[in-house]
Design a protein around this motif. Structure first.
Motif, PDB file in Angstrom:
ATOM      1  N   GLU A 163     -11.532   5.115   1.323  1.00  0.00           N
ATOM      2  CA  GLU A 163     -10.769   3.290   1.686  1.00  0.00           C
ATOM      3  C   GLU A 163      -9.556   4.029   1.908  1.00  0.00           C
ATOM      4  O   GLU A 163      -8.663   3.727   3.154  1.00  0.00           O
ATOM      5  CB  GLU A 163     -10.451   2.875   0.313  1.00  0.00           C
ATOM      6  CG  GLU A 163     -11.933   1.919   0.740  1.00  0.00           C
ATOM      7  CD  GLU A 163     -11.955   1.295  -0.374  1.00  0.00           C
ATOM      8  OE1 GLU A 163     -13.391   0.038  -0.249  1.00  0.00           O
ATOM      9  OE2 GLU A 163     -11.573   0.920  -1.734  1.00  0.00           O
ATOM     10  N   THR A 179       0.830  -0.994   0.137  1.00  0.00           N
ATOM     11  CA  THR A 179      -0.002   0.433   0.351  1.00  0.00           C
ATOM     12  C   THR A 179       0.943   1.218   0.152  1.00  0.00           C
ATOM     13  O   THR A 179       1.055   2.424  -0.724  1.00  0.00           O
ATOM     14  CB  THR A 179      -0.909   0.091   1.451  1.00  0.00           C
ATOM     15  OG1 THR A 179      -1.722  -1.368   1.753  1.00  0.00           O
ATOM     16  CG2 THR A 179      -1.645   1.109   1.147  1.00  0.00           C
ATOM     17  N   LYS A 237      -4.362   0.215  -6.886  1.00  0.00           N
ATOM     18  CA  LYS A 237      -4.639  -0.626  -6.767  1.00  0.00           C
ATOM     19  C   LYS A 237      -6.938  -0.592  -6.761  1.00  0.00           C
ATOM     20  O   LYS A 237      -7.244  -1.317  -5.462  1.00  0.00           O
ATOM     21  CB  LYS A 237      -4.621  -1.423  -5.489  1.00  0.00           C
ATOM     22  CG  LYS A 237      -3.066  -1.847  -5.658  1.00  0.00           C
ATOM     23  CD  LYS A 237      -2.690  -2.025  -3.976  1.00  0.00           C
ATOM     24  CE  LYS A 237      -1.032  -2.149  -3.470  1.00  0.00           C
ATOM     25  NZ  LYS A 237      -0.816  -3.277  -4.915  1.00  0.00           N
ATOM     26  N   MET A 273      -1.902   3.769  -4.041  1.00  0.00           N
ATOM     27  CA  MET A 273      -3.117   2.795  -3.892  1.00  0.00           C
ATOM     28  C   MET A 273      -4.334   2.888  -4.206  1.00  0.00           C
ATOM     29  O   MET A 273      -4.668   2.245  -5.453  1.00  0.00           O
ATOM     30  CB  MET A 273      -3.729   3.924  -2.015  1.00  0.00           C
ATOM     31  CG  MET A 273      -2.787   3.671  -1.629  1.00  0.00           C
ATOM     32  SD  MET A 273      -3.678   5.011   0.803  1.00  0.00           S
ATOM     33  CE  MET A 273      -2.399   4.736   1.403  1.00  0.00           C
ATOM     34  N   THR A 275      -8.335   1.847  -5.096  1.00  0.00           N
ATOM     35  CA  THR A 275      -9.503   1.907  -3.788  1.00  0.00           C
ATOM     36  C   THR A 275      -9.409   3.402  -3.774  1.00  0.00           C
ATOM     37  O   THR A 275      -9.078   4.466  -4.344  1.00  0.00           O
ATOM     38  CB  THR A 275      -7.622   2.144  -2.569  1.00  0.00           C
ATOM     39  OG1 THR A 275      -7.251   0.841  -3.268  1.00  0.00           O
ATOM     40  CG2 THR A 275      -8.152   1.785  -1.306  1.00  0.00           C
TER      41      THR A 275
END
Length: 404
Positions: free
Chosen positions: A151, A95, A145, A142, A147
């Motif tokens: 989040e 992350t 991904k 992040m 996200t």
């Protein structure tokens, strides 16, 4: 006889006084000579200190681009010798804590900083030696991904709170000696839901806008650089610059809509209301910078634009068209010596404003622009006076206001 006898002892008593006076004068002369030698050697040492070799120019020739060139030179040398940053090692490497997923595009500045700080002399593994603490949050990673922003905010909050709980360093200053780095709007949106981090720590961001809570004396404006550059840097090529002004891009802000509407049909300003179609030719957008005197840089969805550093790289004088923009390195560089600063209302008189600039002033602006190019270039490993070192210098300036 009696007078003679009285004068003899008087003569004997004056001799020690004379010798004492001569000794004092000799001591004073020696002390003065030693002081002169000492200060002369100090002067020689001072004058032989490292100087800023922006180019082959002398100090007088390049000093105009800095607000205080001598202060910058001395403080930069002190920073190189002393500045230490501790990078928190905790966190999920999937992350954050690692270099963002690529060093290209609009997030390149964030990626290069993450990589550079780990390669640099400024990093220390001893937190007790650190002047500042780097929170290695890569919101860009992040985002890669898929996200969501909500989040991301939860991830950032949980991570920072774990650092506060585990280490004693945040609580000494309530985070004033901590910083994080993020470019474009991803990191800004991901962290704005965590006020403790935004208000207390130093934010190094590409979006230095008041509407996202940017605080000039605390935060740092990160230059947004689209590296690698497609073509070499522009240099001493003013004779090729026959177009007065140029802009092409998306109309994703009010000022861009006005710019396109007012000037898109002008014969001296090359203004397009969209990007140049790549099908028309290879690198036409970049090549246009080479034959233009002034490149218009209006804000987009945020006040910042990578077009500014493109202009600097290609040797086209940037025209900052914004009501507010805390320009990168604004407390170090005098932007008016290599750029044109206008407000948004000046868009209606844009052409005349540019035509009113004397050719001699244009030459000076262009000459100074070439001198600052290295400050807006990222390198791996980092190079003295490049974008990384300029950001570190801005951080160095801010650490002085922090007292334990």
């Amino acid at each position: 006889m009696s007078l003679g006898k009285q004068s003899q002892p008087h003569s004997q008593s004056s001799s020690p006084m004379l010798f004492s006076l001569q000794g004092s004068l000799l001591t004073l002369a020696i002390f003065t000579l030693l002081s002169f030698i000492y200060f002369s050697l100090n002067s020689v040492h001072f004058s032989s200190s490292p100087t800023i070799h922006i180019s082959a120019d002398t100090n007088e020739q390049f000093s105009d681009i800095y607000h205080s060139p001598e202060v910058f030179r001395l403080n930069f040398a002190e920073m190189e010798a002393k500045f230490k940053v501790y990078i928190y090692p905790d966190g999920d490497p999937k992350t954050y804590y690692q270099t963002p997923r690529k060093l290209t595009g609009k997030y390149a500045s964030e990626g290069y900083f993450f990589q550079n700080i780990r390669e640099s002399r400024f990093r220390t593994d001893d937190p007790d030696q650190a002047h500042l603490f780097f929170i290695p949050i890569s919101c860009h990673k992040m985002r890669g991904k898929n996200t969501t922003y909500d989040e991301m905010t939860v991830i950032v909050r949980d991570y920072v709170e774990s650092l506060i709980f585990k280490y004693p360093y945040w609580n000494r200053t309530l985070g004033a000696d901590h910083f994080f780095v993020t470019c474009h709007d991803v990191g800004v949106r991901a962290t704005e839901g965590f006020p403790l981090l935004v208000k207390n720590s130093i934010r190094v961001v590409c979006s230095p806008s008041y509407d996202v809570g940017f605080i000039p004396h605390k935060d740092v404006a990160l230059p947004q650089v689209l590296q690698p550059f497609a073509l070499p840097a522009g240099g001493n090529d003013v004779e090729n610059r026959t177009t007065l002004g140029f802009w092409a891009g998306h109309r994703n802000s009010k000022i861009r809509v006005i710019l396109a509407r007012v000037w898109e049909n002008d014969t001296e300003l090359y203004i397009l209301n969209n990007r140049i179609n790549r099908a028309e030719g290879n690198l036409l957008y970049q090549k246009k910078f080479y034959n233009t005197k002034f490149c218009i840089c209006p804000g987009g969805s945020q006040v910042n634009s990578a077009r500014i550093t493109d202009s600097i790289h290609y040797g086209c004088i940037p025209v900052i068209l914004s009501n507010y923009y805390d320009l990168p390195f604004n407390d170090i560089l005098d932007w008016r010596k290599f750029a044109v600063i206008l407000t948004e209302k000046d868009v209606y008189n844009l052409k005349q404003s540019l035509k009113d600039i004397p050719y001699s002033e244009f030459l000076t602006l262009h000459k100074n622009l070439v001198k600052v190019q290295q400050h807006f270039q990222w390198n791996s490993p980092p190079v003295k006076y490049d974008a990384f070192h300029m950001v570190m210098y801005d951080l160095w300036l801010r650490h002085h206001v922090i007292k334990y």
